[in-house]
Motif scaffolding. Structure first.
Motif, PDB file in Angstrom:
ATOM      1  N   GLU A   1      15.175 -40.526  27.329  1.00  0.00           N
ATOM      2  CA  GLU A   1      15.957 -41.690  27.752  1.00  0.00           C
ATOM      3  C   GLU A   1      16.735 -42.324  26.590  1.00  0.00           C
ATOM      4  O   GLU A   1      16.734 -41.815  25.476  1.00  0.00           O
ATOM      5  N   ASN A   2      17.411 -43.435  26.896  1.00  0.00           N
ATOM      6  CA  ASN A   2      18.181 -44.225  25.914  1.00  0.00           C
ATOM      7  C   ASN A   2      19.373 -43.472  25.331  1.00  0.00           C
ATOM      8  O   ASN A   2      19.816 -43.756  24.214  1.00  0.00           O
ATOM      9  N   GLY A   3      19.887 -42.497  26.067  1.00  0.00           N
ATOM     10  CA  GLY A   3      21.041 -41.749  25.592  1.00  0.00           C
ATOM     11  C   GLY A   3      20.735 -40.806  24.452  1.00  0.00           C
ATOM     12  O   GLY A   3      21.644 -40.280  23.797  1.00  0.00           O
ATOM     13  N   ILE A   4      19.451 -40.572  24.190  1.00  0.00           N
ATOM     14  CA  ILE A   4      19.044 -39.686  23.095  1.00  0.00           C
ATOM     15  C   ILE A   4      19.278 -38.231  23.494  1.00  0.00           C
ATOM     16  O   ILE A   4      19.028 -37.833  24.625  1.00  0.00           O
ATOM     17  N   ARG A   5      19.782 -37.462  22.537  1.00  0.00           N
ATOM     18  CA  ARG A   5      20.054 -36.051  22.762  1.00  0.00           C
ATOM     19  C   ARG A   5      19.109 -35.195  21.912  1.00  0.00           C
ATOM     20  O   ARG A   5      18.795 -35.567  20.777  1.00  0.00           O
ATOM     21  N   VAL A   6      18.679 -34.063  22.465  1.00  0.00           N
ATOM     22  CA  VAL A   6      17.813 -33.124  21.741  1.00  0.00           C
ATOM     23  C   VAL A   6      18.430 -31.727  21.823  1.00  0.00           C
ATOM     24  O   VAL A   6      18.685 -31.222  22.928  1.00  0.00           O
TER      25      VAL A   6
END
Length: 200
Positions: free
Chosen positions: A144-149
């Protein structure tokens, strides 16, 4: 950006640090030296590292080990080395680290060509790399929170050619500028859940 680079003193890590430090604040983490110490095979060490440095905008991991040996020589403990370090070490960096990322931050993990094109003596390492790829694709659906992996998966890099060339007959060494671009794409791009392959 404030970027944490785990393994920033290694063969690839030094080059990545040199590139990103031109326009960003860089923190280097390592097992024996760096701005902060961490053993990614120990989740409590990961937690302690983040409590010391606080929030960051991006996390890059170029660390993790796995045993290279003939299949018939690998013990159960040999497999657990890779599972605990390169696999769960990177999984735990995401599991714990996303809580210390600013919104819209990114996490970049590192694997390698063995996930798609194994060579001899890499049963354990290839297995771990493939597992990290699957993890990245799955966790991107839920984080979540716009986090990218993302994961950067490179072939044998030029700087390590002499050391590993006998393991990779006929493979083309990957120029370091191409490797750098893989990490730039992950950190500065918008992709999520990508396996950024640099094999040619």
């Amino acid at each position: 950006m404030k970027i944490l680079i785990i393994g920033g003193n290694g063969t690839i890590g030094k080059t990545i640090v040199r590139h990103f430090k031109e326009n960003n604040e860089i923190l280097i983490a390592g097992r024996s030296n760096g701005d902060v110490l961490v053993d990614i095979a120990d989740s409590s060490s990961i937690k302690s590292m983040f409590e010391k440095i606080g929030n960051v905008d991006a996390i890059i991991c170029i660390a993790g080990e796995a045993k290279w040996a003939d299949f018939n020589e690998l013990t159960e403990d040999d497999y657990y080395l890779g599972l605990k370090s390169k696999l769960m070490g990177q999984v735990n960096l995401v599991r714990i680290g996303h809580n210390y990322l600013n919104p819209n931050g990114s996490i970049t993990l590192s694997t390698g060509i063995l996930a798609d094109d194994p060579v001899v003596k890499t049963t354990s390492a290839s297995m771990v790399n493939g597992a990290v790829h699957s993890f990245v694709q799955a966790v991107a659906l839920e984080i979540e929170n716009g986090i990218r992996v993302n994961a950067v998966s490179s072939g044998m890099v030029e700087d390590a050619f002499e050391k590993y060339k006998d393991y990779f007959p006929g493979h083309n060494p990957i120029p370091m500028n191409k490797v750098i671009n893989g990490y730039v794409r992950s950190v500065n791009g918008k992709g999520n859940g990508e396996i950024i392959r640099i094999y040619n």
